[in-house]
Design a protein around this motif. Structure first.
Motif, PDB file in Angstrom:
ATOM      1  N   GLU A 203      -5.417  -3.939 -13.815  1.00 53.61           N
ATOM      2  CA  GLU A 203      -5.789  -2.762 -13.031  1.00 53.61           C
ATOM      3  C   GLU A 203      -6.150  -1.617 -13.972  1.00 53.61           C
ATOM      4  N   VAL A 204      -7.285  -0.980 -13.716  1.00 55.97           N
ATOM      5  CA  VAL A 204      -7.692   0.170 -14.531  1.00 55.97           C
ATOM      6  C   VAL A 204      -7.112   1.425 -13.873  1.00 55.97           C
ATOM      7  N   GLU A 205      -6.167   2.044 -14.544  1.00 57.19           N
ATOM      8  CA  GLU A 205      -5.398   3.133 -13.922  1.00 57.19           C
ATOM      9  C   GLU A 205      -5.740   4.512 -14.480  1.00 57.19           C
TER      10      GLU A 205
ATOM     11  N   PHE B 265       0.830  -1.203   0.000  1.00 57.24           N
ATOM     12  CA  PHE B 265       0.000   0.000   0.000  1.00 57.24           C
ATOM     13  C   PHE B 265       0.869   1.259   0.000  1.00 57.24           C
ATOM     14  N   ALA B 266       1.998   1.174   0.697  1.00 57.59           N
ATOM     15  CA  ALA B 266       2.851   2.352   0.825  1.00 57.59           C
ATOM     16  C   ALA B 266       3.455   2.772  -0.510  1.00 57.59           C
ATOM     17  N   ALA B 267       3.558   1.812  -1.439  1.00 61.88           N
ATOM     18  CA  ALA B 267       4.216   2.113  -2.710  1.00 61.88           C
ATOM     19  C   ALA B 267       3.246   2.143  -3.890  1.00 61.88           C
ATOM     20  N   LYS B 268       1.946   2.120  -3.620  1.00 63.29           N
ATOM     21  CA  LYS B 268       0.967   2.040  -4.707  1.00 63.29           C
ATOM     22  C   LYS B 268       0.880   3.376  -5.437  1.00 63.29           C
ATOM     23  N   ARG B 269       1.221   3.366  -6.707  1.00 60.80           N
ATOM     24  CA  ARG B 269       1.202   4.573  -7.521  1.00 60.80           C
ATOM     25  C   ARG B 269       0.688   4.219  -8.914  1.00 60.80           C
ATOM     26  N   GLU B 270       0.250   5.241  -9.625  1.00 57.65           N
ATOM     27  CA  GLU B 270      -0.146   5.055 -11.017  1.00 57.65           C
ATOM     28  C   GLU B 270       0.955   5.562 -11.943  1.00 57.65           C
ATOM     29  N   GLY B 271       0.810   5.250 -13.219  1.00 57.25           N
ATOM     30  CA  GLY B 271       1.755   5.744 -14.212  1.00 57.25           C
ATOM     31  C   GLY B 271       3.054   4.971 -14.272  1.00 57.25           C
ATOM     32  N   ILE B 272       3.125   3.805 -13.617  1.00 58.05           N
ATOM     33  CA  ILE B 272       4.330   2.983 -13.664  1.00 58.05           C
ATOM     34  C   ILE B 272       4.288   2.148 -14.949  1.00 58.05           C
ATOM     35  N   PRO B 273       5.377   2.107 -15.709  1.00 57.24           N
ATOM     36  CA  PRO B 273       5.362   1.307 -16.941  1.00 57.24           C
ATOM     37  C   PRO B 273       4.998  -0.151 -16.656  1.00 57.24           C
ATOM     38  N   THR B 274       4.081  -0.686 -17.471  1.00 56.85           N
ATOM     39  CA  THR B 274       3.572  -2.034 -17.255  1.00 56.85           C
ATOM     40  C   THR B 274       3.533  -2.784 -18.579  1.00 56.85           C
ATOM     41  N   ASP B 275       4.123  -3.975 -18.590  1.00 56.55           N
ATOM     42  CA  ASP B 275       4.081  -4.861 -19.751  1.00 56.55           C
ATOM     43  C   ASP B 275       2.964  -5.871 -19.505  1.00 56.55           C
ATOM     44  N   LEU B 276       1.765  -5.589 -20.046  1.00 57.08           N
ATOM     45  CA  LEU B 276       0.619  -6.439 -19.752  1.00 57.08           C
ATOM     46  C   LEU B 276       0.762  -7.831 -20.352  1.00 57.08           C
ATOM     47  N   GLU B 277       1.475  -7.959 -21.446  1.00 58.23           N
ATOM     48  CA  GLU B 277       1.688  -9.289 -22.016  1.00 58.23           C
ATOM     49  C   GLU B 277       2.527 -10.145 -21.070  1.00 58.23           C
ATOM     50  N   GLN B 278       3.601  -9.551 -20.550  1.00 58.73           N
ATOM     51  CA  GLN B 278       4.420 -10.263 -19.567  1.00 58.73           C
ATOM     52  C   GLN B 278       3.629 -10.532 -18.291  1.00 58.73           C
ATOM     53  N   GLY B 279       2.872  -9.521 -17.830  1.00 62.19           N
ATOM     54  CA  GLY B 279       2.078  -9.696 -16.632  1.00 62.19           C
ATOM     55  C   GLY B 279       1.058 -10.810 -16.775  1.00 62.19           C
ATOM     56  N   THR B 280       0.439 -10.907 -17.937  1.00 68.47           N
ATOM     57  CA  THR B 280      -0.542 -11.970 -18.177  1.00 68.47           C
ATOM     58  C   THR B 280       0.132 -13.330 -18.196  1.00 68.47           C
ATOM     59  N   ARG B 281       1.276 -13.437 -18.845  1.00 67.80           N
ATOM     60  CA  ARG B 281       1.994 -14.715 -18.892  1.00 67.80           C
ATOM     61  C   ARG B 281       2.367 -15.179 -17.475  1.00 67.80           C
ATOM     62  N   ARG B 282       2.844 -14.235 -16.674  1.00 65.23           N
ATOM     63  CA  ARG B 282       3.204 -14.585 -15.292  1.00 65.23           C
ATOM     64  C   ARG B 282       1.958 -14.898 -14.455  1.00 65.23           C
ATOM     65  N   ALA B 283       0.874 -14.170 -14.695  1.00 64.84           N
ATOM     66  CA  ALA B 283      -0.356 -14.435 -13.957  1.00 64.84           C
ATOM     67  C   ALA B 283      -0.881 -15.836 -14.254  1.00 64.84           C
ATOM     68  N   ARG B 284      -0.738 -16.287 -15.488  1.00 59.60           N
ATOM     69  CA  ARG B 284      -1.159 -17.652 -15.834  1.00 59.60           C
ATOM     70  C   ARG B 284      -0.319 -18.675 -15.069  1.00 59.60           C
ATOM     71  N   ALA B 285       0.990 -18.433 -15.009  1.00 66.34           N
ATOM     72  CA  ALA B 285       1.858 -19.347 -14.265  1.00 66.34           C
ATOM     73  C   ALA B 285       1.547 -19.306 -12.776  1.00 66.34           C
ATOM     74  N   ALA B 286       1.281 -18.097 -12.259  1.00 63.94           N
ATOM     75  CA  ALA B 286       0.965 -17.949 -10.835  1.00 63.94           C
ATOM     76  C   ALA B 286      -0.335 -18.677 -10.481  1.00 63.94           C
ATOM     77  N   ALA B 287      -1.279 -18.708 -11.422  1.00 65.85           N
ATOM     78  CA  ALA B 287      -2.529 -19.430 -11.164  1.00 65.85           C
ATOM     79  C   ALA B 287      -2.248 -20.906 -10.917  1.00 65.85           C
TER      80      ALA B 287
END
Length: 542
Positions: free
Chosen positions: A384-386, A340-362
């Motif tokens: 996340e809708v930012e 929570f202390a570090a939650k910010r918007e506008g941070i560069p995000t690679d959604l393709e990489q995030g999705t691939r990792r999210a599938r593995a995390a599942a």
């Protein structure tokens, strides 16, 4: 899951969190409701879940999205009626799905009858003893009793005005001013909540306890200092409360569950809530906030299991919920942790990489020992809708942080069900009121309808994984054994006959010997496991 017949359901269940406001809108007013949830039970049944946890749906002014409760024994009209909830619970039970409701014991709404009586009655009102009313500091009482900082940031005390118009005492609220804290030293508060538990245990299978570690306060009101115990986090007196709650739960036939929201960095203190005469389970925020890093994840898993083992409690594995940045987004960032202390918007995000990792995390989270939680929309791969316009944001965290913390609205955006344009089937055809938060146009590829039947989709991955979990005797509650693996790879065995590998390195690695591939989070390269990919295997018989 295989252990359902031999041990309590909550030890190995897959539990799906419904955030009612954002799940499905049955009446077209742009807000999710009970009718909408009932209309989507077949979807949840097809997903294969064991239980649904419903976030608060009680009467509330909605200063904090329903966590400011005015009456724990009724339903807010925006969601429906208690009769509709009872029908929903019955329909879920008919499908083999248990139900869990959220109880908020630390505080209530300032519209709660007790608090209203405390204000109206002035300084002598007996209801003031049910809360934390205190005189202010300074010659005119104009300074708050302490300088405590709230859980949402900002002050924790608000001054009242006496019935005659003069400045009055202050009251404590660890969250928003509209959420006065109960005084748990008062027997009437304890009796009230045990009665609320019975009200819901007469209807449901489990209760999730909001902010479970905050109930008891140090009545001397010391300031927060690093060299002495915290005045309201995790005080020992809270355990007596939960021992009383456990007695209530144990008085019911079957397996009623108490599940705590316990944010604690100290795993041993965390485990105290799970002693055999207290809560049955608690949320694993250590794992939720962990980096996508093999050493960090292994340490989190080992630490979790070692903390739970002495008290005999099952671990829980959680990737997202209604309070945190969705993990598709987190895993696509350079810093993949959550705080929570570090939650910010506008941070560069690679959604393709995030999705691939999210599938593995599942696949990782659904194959670890214990219970697993799925937050609505994670099975659709939602991010996340930012870019919610400032004027549409509703989370009090946004304003109370001075518009620094973006708040939690971005993970609460209404689900996309079908169609090419918003509201994506969230509201009925012909509805003229827009959803309470705007949906991204790009979600047209993330709707449940678009993903159904597509073997490559996140939805079908979750359906397949939960089906395998249900069929495999090794999965759910039980033990695990780490296996030797290349650097950057997590590999473990669960008996009988199940192996999970997760490749968190930057290069493909060879699979170990196996007789069957049960499921993979992404395409394999023959017998090579690519980076950010997980696989479930049947190992050779030994």
């Amino acid at each position: 899951m295989s252990t359902a017949d031999s041990c309590p359901w909550w030890r190995g269940a897959v539990i799906y969190q419904v955030y009612p406001r954002s799940f499905a809108d049955g009446n077209g007013d742009g807000i999710g409701d009970i009718a909408g949830i009932r209309s989507r039970l077949s979807y949840l049944s097809a997903l294969g879940i064991d239980a649904i946890w419903f976030s608060p749906w009680y009467p509330s002014p909605m200063a904090d999205a329903g966590y400011d409760v005015a009456d724990h024994r009724d339903i807010d009209p925006v969601f429906g009626t208690l009769a509709e909830v009872e029908a929903l619970i019955a329909e879920a039970h008919a499908r083999g799905i248990r139900t869990i409701v959220d109880v908020v014991p630390n505080h209530c709404s300032d519209a709660h009858p007790w608090f209203q009586a405390a204000l109206a009655g002035g300084p002598a009102a007996p209801e003031r003893d049910l809360f934390w009313f205190r005189p202010g500091r300074g010659p005119d009482g104009g300074q708050p009793p302490t300088d405590w900082v709230g859980e949402f940031g900002g002050p924790t005390w608000t001054r009242t005005t006496n019935p005659d118009g003069t400045p009055g005492d202050w009251y404590l609220h660890l969250f928003a001013p509209e959420q006065p804290d109960f005084n748990w030293d008062h027997p009437r508060v304890r009796a009230e909540f045990e009665d609320i538990l019975r009200f819901w245990f007469d209807r449901v299978d489990g209760i999730r306890i909001d902010s479970a570690g905050l109930l008891v306060k140090d009545g001397t009101l010391p300031e927060i200092r690093p060299d002495r115990p915290h005045p309201f986090h995790d005080l020992d007196g809270v355990h007596e409360i939960y021992r009383g709650w456990r007695r209530v739960a144990d008085a019911y036939p079957g397996d009623r569950a108490l599940i705590g929201e316990v944010w604690l960095p100290d795993r041993q203190r965390f485990a105290h809530y799970l002693r055999p005469d207290e809560l049955h389970a608690a949320f694993n925020f250590d794992f939720l906030g962990c980096a996508w890093d093999p050493a960090a994840l292994r340490e989190s898993i080992d630490g979790t299991l070692s903390a739970h083992a002495p008290v005999g409690a099952p671990a829980t594995w959680v990737l997202s919920n209604h309070d945190v940045t969705r993990h598709v987004t987190r895993y696509g960032r350079a810093d993949t942790t959550f705080s929570f202390a570090a939650k910010r918007e506008g941070i560069p995000t690679d959604l393709e990489q995030g999705t691939r990792r999210a599938r593995a995390a599942a696949l990782l989270s659904l194959s670890l020992p214990g219970a697993a939680y799925v937050y609505q929309g994670e099975e659709l791969g939602l991010w996340e809708v930012e870019d919610i316009p400032y004027e549409l944001r509703q989370d009090p965290m946004w304003e109370r942080s001075g518009r620094i913390d973006p708040g939690r609205d971005g993970c609460r955006v209404p689900l996309p069900w079908s169609g090419e344009v918003p509201p994506f089937g969230f509201s009925p055809d012909g509805a003229t009121t827009a959803p309470w938060l705007p949906q991204p146009a790009d979600w047209k590829d993330r709707t449940a309808a678009a993903q159904a039947g597509d073997a490559r989709s996140m939805l079908e991955l979750y359906r397949a994984a939960i089906a395998v979990r249900r069929a495999e005797p090794a999965l759910g509650d039980g033990g695990m054994t780490w296996l030797p693996a290349p650097d950057g790879v997590l590999a473990f065995r669960r008996d009988p006959g199940f192996t999970c590998l997760v490749n968190l390195s930057t290069t493909a690695v060879p699979l170990p010997p196996y007789t069957e591939r049960l499921l993979a989070s992404g395409p394999l390269d023959d017998d090579l496991l690519p980076p950010d990919t997980a696989v479930w295997l049947r190992p050779p018989a030994t």
